[in-house]
Enzyme design. Structure first.
Site, PDB file in Angstrom:
ATOM      1  N   ARG A 117     -19.198 -17.960  13.067  1.00 50.51           N
ATOM      2  CA  ARG A 117     -18.870 -18.647  11.514  1.00 50.51           C
ATOM      3  C   ARG A 117     -19.699 -17.719  10.270  1.00 50.51           C
ATOM      4  O   ARG A 117     -19.773 -17.684  10.241  1.00 50.51           O
ATOM      5  CB  ARG A 117     -20.225 -19.767  11.098  1.00 50.51           C
ATOM      6  N   LYS A 139     -11.613  -8.737   2.277  1.00 51.32           N
ATOM      7  CA  LYS A 139     -10.181  -9.298   2.269  1.00 51.32           C
ATOM      8  C   LYS A 139     -10.380  -9.076   3.794  1.00 51.32           C
ATOM      9  O   LYS A 139     -10.415  -7.426   4.045  1.00 51.32           O
ATOM     10  CB  LYS A 139      -9.602  -8.725   2.133  1.00 51.32           C
ATOM     11  N   GLU A 181      -3.319   5.588  -2.526  1.00 49.35           N
ATOM     12  CA  GLU A 181      -4.253   4.301  -3.657  1.00 49.35           C
ATOM     13  C   GLU A 181      -4.905   5.050  -3.956  1.00 49.35           C
ATOM     14  O   GLU A 181      -5.637   4.660  -4.810  1.00 49.35           O
ATOM     15  CB  GLU A 181      -5.021   3.924  -2.181  1.00 49.35           C
ATOM     16  N   LYS A 225     -12.309   0.665  -7.463  1.00 49.28           N
ATOM     17  CA  LYS A 225     -12.547  -0.695  -7.194  1.00 49.28           C
ATOM     18  C   LYS A 225     -13.321  -1.683  -6.910  1.00 49.28           C
ATOM     19  O   LYS A 225     -13.483  -2.743  -6.846  1.00 49.28           O
ATOM     20  CB  LYS A 225     -11.854   0.105  -5.187  1.00 49.28           C
ATOM     21  N   GLU A 235     -10.324 -12.560  -6.806  1.00 49.44           N
ATOM     22  CA  GLU A 235      -8.780 -12.431  -6.853  1.00 49.44           C
ATOM     23  C   GLU A 235      -8.610 -13.696  -7.937  1.00 49.44           C
ATOM     24  O   GLU A 235      -7.146 -13.673  -7.948  1.00 49.44           O
ATOM     25  CB  GLU A 235      -7.994 -12.086  -6.176  1.00 49.44           C
ATOM     26  N   ARG A 239      -8.771  -8.747 -10.719  1.00 49.62           N
ATOM     27  CA  ARG A 239      -8.346  -7.758  -9.134  1.00 49.62           C
ATOM     28  C   ARG A 239      -6.855  -8.046  -8.649  1.00 49.62           C
ATOM     29  O   ARG A 239      -7.110  -7.092  -8.138  1.00 49.62           O
ATOM     30  CB  ARG A 239      -9.142  -8.607  -8.159  1.00 49.62           C
ATOM     31  N   ASN A 243      -3.205  -4.665  -7.633  1.00 49.71           N
ATOM     32  CA  ASN A 243      -1.802  -4.661  -6.600  1.00 49.71           C
ATOM     33  C   ASN A 243      -0.825  -3.420  -8.036  1.00 49.71           C
ATOM     34  O   ASN A 243       0.277  -3.534  -7.939  1.00 49.71           O
ATOM     35  CB  ASN A 243      -1.051  -5.504  -6.477  1.00 49.71           C
ATOM     36  N   HIS A 246       2.611  -1.994  -5.732  1.00 52.52           N
ATOM     37  CA  HIS A 246       2.158  -3.167  -3.965  1.00 52.52           C
ATOM     38  C   HIS A 246       3.535  -4.237  -4.156  1.00 52.52           C
ATOM     39  O   HIS A 246       3.769  -4.632  -3.304  1.00 52.52           O
ATOM     40  CB  HIS A 246       1.616  -3.713  -3.932  1.00 52.52           C
ATOM     41  N   HIS A 250       5.498  -3.929  -1.630  1.00 52.62           N
ATOM     42  CA  HIS A 250       5.366  -4.734  -0.602  1.00 52.62           C
ATOM     43  C   HIS A 250       7.222  -5.172  -0.056  1.00 52.62           C
ATOM     44  O   HIS A 250       6.730  -5.322   1.847  1.00 52.62           O
ATOM     45  CB  HIS A 250       4.584  -6.249  -0.559  1.00 52.62           C
ATOM     46  N   HIS A 265       2.649   2.236   4.212  1.00 48.75           N
ATOM     47  CA  HIS A 265       1.969   1.416   2.930  1.00 48.75           C
ATOM     48  C   HIS A 265       1.972   2.582   1.979  1.00 48.75           C
ATOM     49  O   HIS A 265       2.793   2.021   1.348  1.00 48.75           O
ATOM     50  CB  HIS A 265       0.813   0.372   3.318  1.00 48.75           C
TER      51      HIS A 265
HETATM   52  N1  LIG Z   1      -8.281  -5.216   3.443  1.00 44.51           N
HETATM   53  C1  LIG Z   1      -7.616  -4.660   2.079  1.00 44.51           C
HETATM   54  O1  LIG Z   1      -8.438  -4.360   0.768  1.00 44.51           O
HETATM   55  C2  LIG Z   1      -6.502  -3.616   2.284  1.00 44.51           C
HETATM   56  C3  LIG Z   1      -6.535  -2.691   0.917  1.00 44.51           C
HETATM   57  C4  LIG Z   1      -5.516  -1.861   1.654  1.00 44.51           C
HETATM   58  C5  LIG Z   1      -5.133  -1.483   3.513  1.00 44.51           C
HETATM   59  N2  LIG Z   1      -4.602  -2.683   4.137  1.00 44.51           N
HETATM   60  C6  LIG Z   1      -4.127  -3.325   5.468  1.00 44.51           C
HETATM   61  O2  LIG Z   1      -4.705  -1.768   6.176  1.00 44.51           O
HETATM   62  C7  LIG Z   1      -3.384  -1.435   7.030  1.00 44.51           C
HETATM   63  C8  LIG Z   1      -3.551   0.208   6.441  1.00 44.51           C
HETATM   64  O3  LIG Z   1      -4.225   0.716   6.654  1.00 44.51           O
HETATM   65  P1  LIG Z   1      -4.116   2.231   7.266  1.00 44.51           P
HETATM   66  O4  LIG Z   1      -3.680   2.925   6.679  1.00 44.51           O
HETATM   67  O5  LIG Z   1      -5.261   2.830   7.344  1.00 44.51           O
HETATM   68  O6  LIG Z   1      -3.480   1.642   8.798  1.00 44.51           O
HETATM   69  P2  LIG Z   1      -4.446   2.447  10.451  1.00 44.51           P
HETATM   70  O7  LIG Z   1      -4.952   1.416  10.692  1.00 44.51           O
HETATM   71  O8  LIG Z   1      -2.856   1.803  10.874  1.00 44.51           O
HETATM   72  O9  LIG Z   1      -3.803   3.438  10.533  1.00 44.51           O
HETATM   73  C9  LIG Z   1      -3.075   4.653  10.082  1.00 44.51           C
HETATM   74  C10 LIG Z   1      -2.654   5.187  11.826  1.00 44.51           C
HETATM   75  O10 LIG Z   1      -4.018   6.446  11.803  1.00 44.51           O
HETATM   76  C11 LIG Z   1      -4.463   6.511  12.857  1.00 44.51           C
HETATM   77  N3  LIG Z   1      -5.632   6.821  12.552  1.00 44.51           N
HETATM   78  C12 LIG Z   1      -6.782   6.056  11.695  1.00 44.51           C
HETATM   79  N4  LIG Z   1      -7.659   6.779  11.548  1.00 44.51           N
HETATM   80  C13 LIG Z   1      -7.215   8.171  11.705  1.00 44.51           C
HETATM   81  C14 LIG Z   1      -8.721   9.349  12.837  1.00 44.51           C
HETATM   82  N5  LIG Z   1      -9.228   9.858  11.975  1.00 44.51           N
HETATM   83  N6  LIG Z   1      -7.482  10.152  13.052  1.00 44.51           N
HETATM   84  C15 LIG Z   1      -6.461  10.482  14.188  1.00 44.51           C
HETATM   85  N7  LIG Z   1      -6.234   9.358  13.274  1.00 44.51           N
HETATM   86  C16 LIG Z   1      -6.519   7.962  12.673  1.00 44.51           C
HETATM   87  C17 LIG Z   1      -3.999   4.629  13.383  1.00 44.51           C
HETATM   88  O11 LIG Z   1      -4.220   5.131  14.531  1.00 44.51           O
HETATM   89  C18 LIG Z   1      -3.193   4.781  12.615  1.00 44.51           C
HETATM   90  O12 LIG Z   1      -1.670   4.811  14.001  1.00 44.51           O
HETATM   91  C19 LIG Z   1      -2.456  -2.557   6.488  1.00 44.51           C
HETATM   92  O13 LIG Z   1      -2.703  -3.288   7.994  1.00 44.51           O
HETATM   93  C20 LIG Z   1      -2.481  -2.852   5.187  1.00 44.51           C
HETATM   94  O14 LIG Z   1      -2.248  -4.388   5.361  1.00 44.51           O
HETATM   95  C21 LIG Z   1      -5.900  -3.755   3.681  1.00 44.51           C
HETATM   96 ZN   LIG Z   2      -1.973  -0.657  -0.773  1.00 43.66          ZN
END
Ligand SMILES: NC(=O)c1ccc[n+]([C@@H]2O[C@H](COP(=O)([O-])OP(=O)(O)OC[C@H]3O[C@@H](n4cnc5c(N)ncnc54)[C@H](O)[C@@H]3O)[C@@H](O)[C@H]2O)c1
Ligand SMILES: [Zn+2]
Length: 368
Positions: A117, A139, A181, A225, A235, A239, A243, A246, A250, A265
């Site tokens: 939990r 999130k 971003e 942020k 949100e 918040r 987006n 986005h 998306h 992304h």
């Molecule tokens: N929770 C939220 O508020 C929020 C906000 C924005 C995005 N997201 C989510 O985040 C995700 C995208 O995040 P991302 O762009 O970090 O993607 P990711 O986690 O897939 O990382 C991108 C790539 O970089 C690699 N990588 C990460 N750090 C590294 C490092 N230091 N050295 C070498 N390789 C490295 C990873 O293995 C992956 O292949 C999406 O799923 C999106 O929906 C969530």
């Molecule tokens: Zn984003």
């Protein structure tokens, strides 16, 4: 940077060498806790050993290494993380550590939110996108067959440790995607930050003082942020400004079926932010001059800014409208969109006619 959320407030620590101090930083806040480290196969070879050796139990700390990439945000891998936490006999007061990008952060945070939990959760973001965006705000979640991020919980971390040294091993493409971003925060409500980015972009990407500059860019992004999240954790209102770009982004990701070889992304967000500004200009909210300025900045950072830069099959306006309708509630032909009056002046527009968006996209794609 502090995220002010009452009894769930937490710190985001940003800087060089933080990974080596992880044990004491966690101990200062959570006392003697046991941990499960969740990471992916790209990040583990670089940082897992260092992360473990910084923790009190060292080599005895449990860890799970998952495949890299968006498909890992799945029910199957959620189950794997839950199993790992329970098999390690972690209790509610113990911690799940997300060591990786946004994929690992979203998945590990969700697992932490539901095991017993709600366990303690610590973010150690290693991608630029995760350091400036996904690790902050609480999130968490996974994807469903019906769409992205459809299953999850709000679960705030107890601590975020953004070690800027980890960006050294990130691919240039992923670095640029995260930078989209960063630019977003300037475009939303901070013209002065956008101007600072214009002045420092080249050094941020390569320059000699980049460690210092990167730390500053990340801190300013996190502060932006954190402000929005503190004002509107779930949100209900402001918040939504986060987006910006986005809705279009998306739709483009959906159209590319989340195939990272075509579009990641941040690249979708880059094109999406330019479209949102161009659409705002078309609706007479903003000046067209800003569009060129934003486009120039994003292109110089190596980001795509136009629909025709997406490799492979081109979308039609109809297809994109279908994705937009899926992403958004369409109430009587009207969409809620983030539009802008200029750089740093984004606003929530509640009744944008879907027909106008459709016409705009058709023109942009040259099919009008
Ligand atoms: N929770 C939220 O508020 C929020 C906000 C924005 C995005 N997201 C989510 O985040 C995700 C995208 O995040 P991302 O762009 O970090 O993607 P990711 O986690 O897939 O990382 C991108 C790539 O970089 C690699 N990588 C990460 N750090 C590294 C490092 N230091 N050295 C070498 N390789 C490295 C990873 O293995 C992956 O292949 C999406 O799923 C999106 O929906 C969530
Ligand atoms: Zn984003």
């Amino acid at each position: 940077v502090r995220v002010e959320l009452g009894d769930r407030a937490y710190d985001i620590l940003i800087g060089s060498g933080l990974l080596d101090q992880i044990g004491s930083l966690i101990h200062d806040r959570l006392g003697d806790v046991r941990c499960l480290i969740v990471t992916d196969e790209n990040v583990a070879p670089h940082y897992l050993a260092r992360c473990k050796s910084g923790l009190p139990e060292g080599e005895k700390t449990a860890a799970i290494i998952l495949p890299a990439g968006e498909p890992t945000k799945s029910f199957d891998h959620l189950q794997n993380v839950v199993d790992a936490a329970l098999s390690a006999r972690l209790e509610r007061g113990d911690a799940v550590i997300a060591l990786g990008g946004g994929v690992i952060g979203d998945l590990a945070g969700f697992a932490a939110g539901i095991v017993r939990r709600g366990m303690k959760f610590i973010q150690v973001p290693t991608s630029l996108l995760a350091q400036v965006d996904s690790s902050v705000g609480g999130k968490t979640g996974i994807n469903a067959a019906q769409g992205k991020n459809l299953v999850g919980v709000f679960h705030q971390p107890a601590l975020v440790l953004a070690d800027t040294d980890t960006l050294e091993t990130l691919s240039p493409r992923e670095f640029a995607a995260g930078y989209a971003e960063v630019v977003k925060y300037g475009l939303i409500d901070d013209l002065e930050f956008f101007e600072w980015l214009e002045a420092n972009r080249a050094d941020l990407f390569s320059g000699a003082q980049s460690a210092q500059l990167r730390g500053e860019a990340i801190a300013r992004s996190c502060a932006a942020k954190a402000r929005v999240v503190a004002a509107d954790e779930r949100e209900g209102g402001v918040r939504a400004l986060l987006n910006l770009g986005h809705t279009f982004g998306h739709a483009l990701e959906g159209f590319c079926r989340y195939d990272a070889s075509r579009l990641v992304h941040g690249e979708g967000v880059s094109i999406g932010m330019v479209l949102a500004h161009r659409f705002s200009a078309r609706m007479n909210h903003a000046s067209p001059d800003d569009v060129g300025r934003i486009e120039a900045h994003l292109s110089a950072a190596g980001l795509p800014t136009r629909l025709d830069q997406i490799p492979g099959e081109k979308p039609t306006a109809e297809t994109l409208m279908e994705y937009i309708a899926q992403d958004k509630k369409v109430a009587r032909g009207a969409l809620t969109f983030i539009l802008t009056r200029g750089i740093g002046q984004a606003f929530i527009a509640k009744d944008v006619p879907a027909s106008e968006v459709h016409k705009f996209l058709a023109e942009d794609l040259g099919t009008a």
